[in-house]
Design a protein around this motif. Structure first.
Motif, short mmCIF file in Angstrom:
data_model
loop_
_atom_site.label_atom_id
_atom_site.label_comp_id
_atom_site.label_asym_id
_atom_site.label_seq_id
_atom_site.Cartn_x
_atom_site.Cartn_y
_atom_site.Cartn_z
N UNK A 52 9.41 -5.54 -8.63
CA UNK A 52 10.18 -5.52 -7.38
C UNK A 52 9.35 -4.95 -6.24
N UNK A 53 9.87 -5.05 -5.06
CA UNK A 53 9.22 -4.44 -3.88
C UNK A 53 9.40 -2.92 -3.97
N UNK A 76 -3.14 2.69 -12.03
CA UNK A 76 -2.56 3.80 -11.29
C UNK A 76 -3.16 3.79 -9.90
N UNK A 77 -2.34 3.99 -8.88
CA UNK A 77 -2.90 3.98 -7.52
C UNK A 77 -2.20 4.97 -6.61
N UNK A 85 -1.50 0.08 -1.15
CA UNK A 85 -1.07 0.40 -2.51
C UNK A 85 -1.01 -0.88 -3.35
N UNK A 86 -0.38 -1.91 -2.80
CA UNK A 86 -0.25 -3.17 -3.51
C UNK A 86 -1.61 -3.77 -3.82
N UNK A 87 -2.51 -3.65 -2.84
CA UNK A 87 -3.86 -4.18 -3.05
C UNK A 87 -4.53 -3.45 -4.22
N UNK A 88 -4.33 -2.14 -4.29
CA UNK A 88 -4.98 -1.36 -5.34
C UNK A 88 -4.36 -1.61 -6.71
#
Lengths: 229, 276, 221
Positions: free
Chosen positions: B147-148, B262-263, B271-274
């Motif tokens: 989910x988002x 883990x980011x 965050x999403x990129x990581x």
């Protein structure tokens, strides 16, 4: 799960395990060169393991591995948290773990050498870690060092004074060093060498061989089949 | 330093804190108004208890069928593909006092992907809000839960609970992202607990706390990050990423059959990129 | 409070703890910890996460036996996502177990060694605490104390901080240590190891993984 190594740890009296030889001394005195030399000379006839305690973690271990004097797997590096003397004297747990790890993986071994991280003149090995110890000095520290004494100089089973080739250059008098060392060491042996010239440290290797034979005799470990070069 | 370090630090932070508290109060007021507007009149005063469910079963020929798809507003579930469901939020929140539950069951050999249309904005209200997700994946099942992010608004008090139970041959890709407030906002409180088991044995247990002065801003916990996220990859049905570490990101092989990405990041996009 | 607990928690206990910084070395290298104030924030966060988790496991280990050892160790694994941290915890656990079996011989310690060769450190700490007659709360307190004192000492060595200032900081943490021990003991009293605290510290995970990949390091962790 019965066969774990916590259950197999050796009795403190040393029966059934290799001789543990500590090598200590100030930074730059030639400890790592001595370990390399001993491996070179003793390696062909003895089953060896080496634990290094270099303050910069694997640097010494890497030097030994590159020197190609011993199977890299038989060299184990221990970090000492900025306190090399703590790791060989006050809290020897990590070193014992490394020694026993080597014995477990490659044992039975004849000799495990524990090289301390370079430290000062007061650093000595706990008898709980090393059965015998060599303290390495070099002449460039000045010929007064043996007179100053300190536990390393006075109590080590062998005092090795290295870099004799530099003595004329730094104005160190080997006769003085020899006399002073004898005075504070109560008859225990002192050897002089230049590891740069004697890459096999043959006099030291001979002394170590004697220890290993004695150890094997008294602790019923399998005797090494050996002669030093 | 003359004062004890802690006190010195908190004294320095004082003026800034006063400002951010004022800003938080203003925004919280706006949030309450918006929540009341977005939902039925009186919404802010009455808490919601809702329980939604989705069951994915492998039908004839191995095709997955969604045999249960039960929405419970504000948790509204929409089928968006043969094996895909999206959560469509039909009200603001959760608000303090709301208790929302989502049950997910993926039976033997079935596949389910669950996402959401928008991020979840957790708002304050009378009491604590809770979101509980319970998921079970049977042998050969494959669940993607992505989910988002959950965004913690100022003044919220939220509990997030995830219980993920996997069969030894089940697979899961599970993403969780927590954003510490909207832009420039100091978040409220949140406690998240994630428990993943494989055949009843623990695979990963993690709690995250936001809004605890001991934890917020600690270089041991989140540092100066504004959001934290995880992806758990478990089982044979997904490619496990290679272990490694990069700024703000680590790929951690777990002791059990799983890998955790883990980011920590300054914003949700990063965050999403990581986590990718 | 008893004398055995003092011995068990003492940093002079020769069980290898002195060479672990618990992420401090890497936090210093990255600049995140650079003075007493940043160390304080680091230690508070560490205590509230890794410290609380360790305290819970240690408290639970006081009453563990039989199959409980492997179960509790698996619970520790599930709470330690970073392989570098698992390795550090197991190394420290193995060393403590070996040393404790000589100092405080007890059937429970032999049983633990047989069940798990290199258990997580908090599990061993709890088992040893039990062998010395300590309560779950004592064990939790020792674990919480360990979680901050080792890293604090590492920071003193690495940054040359005033040791008195750092000890003043530790004294300031005493109430938090007590709270942590109480929280851990009550979580453990609930009896279900699955429900023990599991507070994650993502920054510590990242630091541990960076540290183990660093060529030049003075500490094991």
């Amino acid at each position: 799960m019965g066969g774990n190594h916590a259950d197999h740890h050796h009795a403190p009296d040393g029966h059934g395990r290799a001789l543990r030889l500590g090598i200590g001394g100030p930074v730059g005195s030639g400890k790592t060169a001595l370990v390399a030399a001993l491996c070179r000379t003793l390696g062909p006839s003895m089953r060896l393991g080496v634990v290094t305690n270099d303050i910069y973690t694997t640097e010494d271990a890497d030097f030994l591995r590159r020197a190609g004097v011993l199977d890299p797997e038989r060299i184990s590096a221990v970090q000492t948290g900025c306190c090399p003397h703590t790791a060989i004297r006050d809290d020897i747990a990590a070193n014992i773990d490394a020694v026993e790890g080597l014995e477990e993986r490659f044992g039975p071994l004849d000799l495990v050498i524990v090289e301390s991280g370079g430290d000062n003149l007061t650093a000595t090995f706990s008898r709980g870690l090393a059965d015998k110890q060599i303290f390495v000095l070099d002449v460039s520290g000045g010929d007064k060092v043996p007179r100053k004494g300190g536990p390393g100089v006075t109590t080590a089973d062998l005092l090795l004074i290295n870099k004799t080739d530099l003595a004329p250059l730094v104005g160190a008098d080997l006769t003085v060093m020899s006399r002073d060392a004898a005075a504070v060491r109560d008859g225990k042996p002192v050897l002089f060498t230049s590891l740069r010239e004697d890459r096999g440290a043959h006099s030291v290797a001979e002394w170590v061989t004697g220890l290993v034979h004695d150890w094997a005799h008294h602790h019923r470990a399998p005797a090494p089949t050996t002669s030093t070069a | 330093m003359t004062a004890p370090p802690d006190r010195a630090q908190s004294e320095r932070a004082q003026p800034e804190r006063a400002l951010s508290e004022r800003a938080r109060d203003d925004r919280a007021q706006a949030d309450r108004a918006q929540a009341g507007w977005a939902h039925a009149p009186g919404r802010a005063a009455r808490s919601i208890h809702a329980r939604a469910a989705v069951v994915a079963e492998a039908g004839p020929g191995g095709r997955t069928r969604l045999t249960t798809l039960r929405s419970a507003p504000p948790l509204t579930l929409r089928q968006t593909g043969p094996e895909r469901v999206h959560l469509v939020s039909t009200a603001a929140g959760p608000l303090g006092g709301d208790h929302l539950e989502l049950d997910i069951l993926v039976t033997e050999g079935a596949t389910l992907e669950l996402g959401s249309i928008a991020s979840t904005l957790v708002l304050p209200g009378p009491g604590r809000s809770a979101m509980v997700v319970t998921a079970q994946v049977a042998a050969g099942g494959r669940l993607t839960f992505a989910p988002e992010p959950t965004v913690l608004a100022a003044g919220c008090d939220h509990a997030m609970t995830v219980r993920l139970a996997l069969h030894a041959d089940a697979s899961a890709y599970w993403r969780e992202e927590i954003v510490f407030g909207r832009h420039g906002e100091t978040p409220g409180r949140c406690h998240a607990r994630f428990d993943a088991t494989v055949d009843g044995r623990p695979l990963l247990r993690q709690e995250f706390t936001v809004g605890d002065p001991a934890v917020d801003g600690s270089p041991a916990v989140y540092g100066d990050a504004r959001c934290v996220g995880n992806v758990l990859v478990a089982g044979p049905g997904f490619t496990h990423p290679e272990p490694g570490v990069a700024p703000g990101r680590a790929v951690l092989p777990l002791a059990g059959p799983g890998t955790l990405i883990l980011a920590l990041a300054p914003d949700a996009v990063e965050l999403r990129r990581r986590l990718a | 409070m008893n004398a055995m607990l003092l011995l068990l928690a003492d940093s002079r206990l020769p069980a290898g703890g002195h060479a672990h910084s618990g992420g401090t070395e890497q936090a210093v290298a990255s600049g995140a910890v650079h003075d007493v104030a940043s160390l304080a924030a680091f230690l508070r966060g560490r205590l509230a996460t890794a410290g609380l988790v360790a305290a819970g496991l240690a408290a639970a280990a006081v009453t563990a036996s039989g199959a409980g050892w492997a179960e509790l160790d698996a619970e520790a694994d599930a709470r330690t996502a970073s392989p570098a941290q698992r390795e550090a915890a197991r190394t420290q656990g193995r060393l403590l177990l070996r040393v404790a079996r000589r100092i405080w011989p007890a059937p429970a310690l032999d049983e633990l060694a047989a069940a798990v060769p290199s258990p997580h450190h908090p599990v061993v700490l709890g088992a040893v605490a039990a062998a010395t007659g300590c309560s779950p709360r004592d064990a939790a307190l020792a674990a919480a104390y360990n979680a901050v004192t080792g890293p604090a000492t590492a920071a003193v060595r690495l940054l040359g901080l005033d040791p008195v200032e750092v000890h003043r900081l530790l004294a300031g943490l005493a109430p938090a240590l007590e709270d942590t021990a109480a929280t851990a003991a009550s979580a453990c009293a609930a009896g279900e190891s699955a429900r023990l605290p599991a507070h994650a510290a993502p920054a510590l995970d990242l630091l541990a993984e960076q540290h183990i990949r660093t060529e030049v390091r003075l500490f094991i962790s």
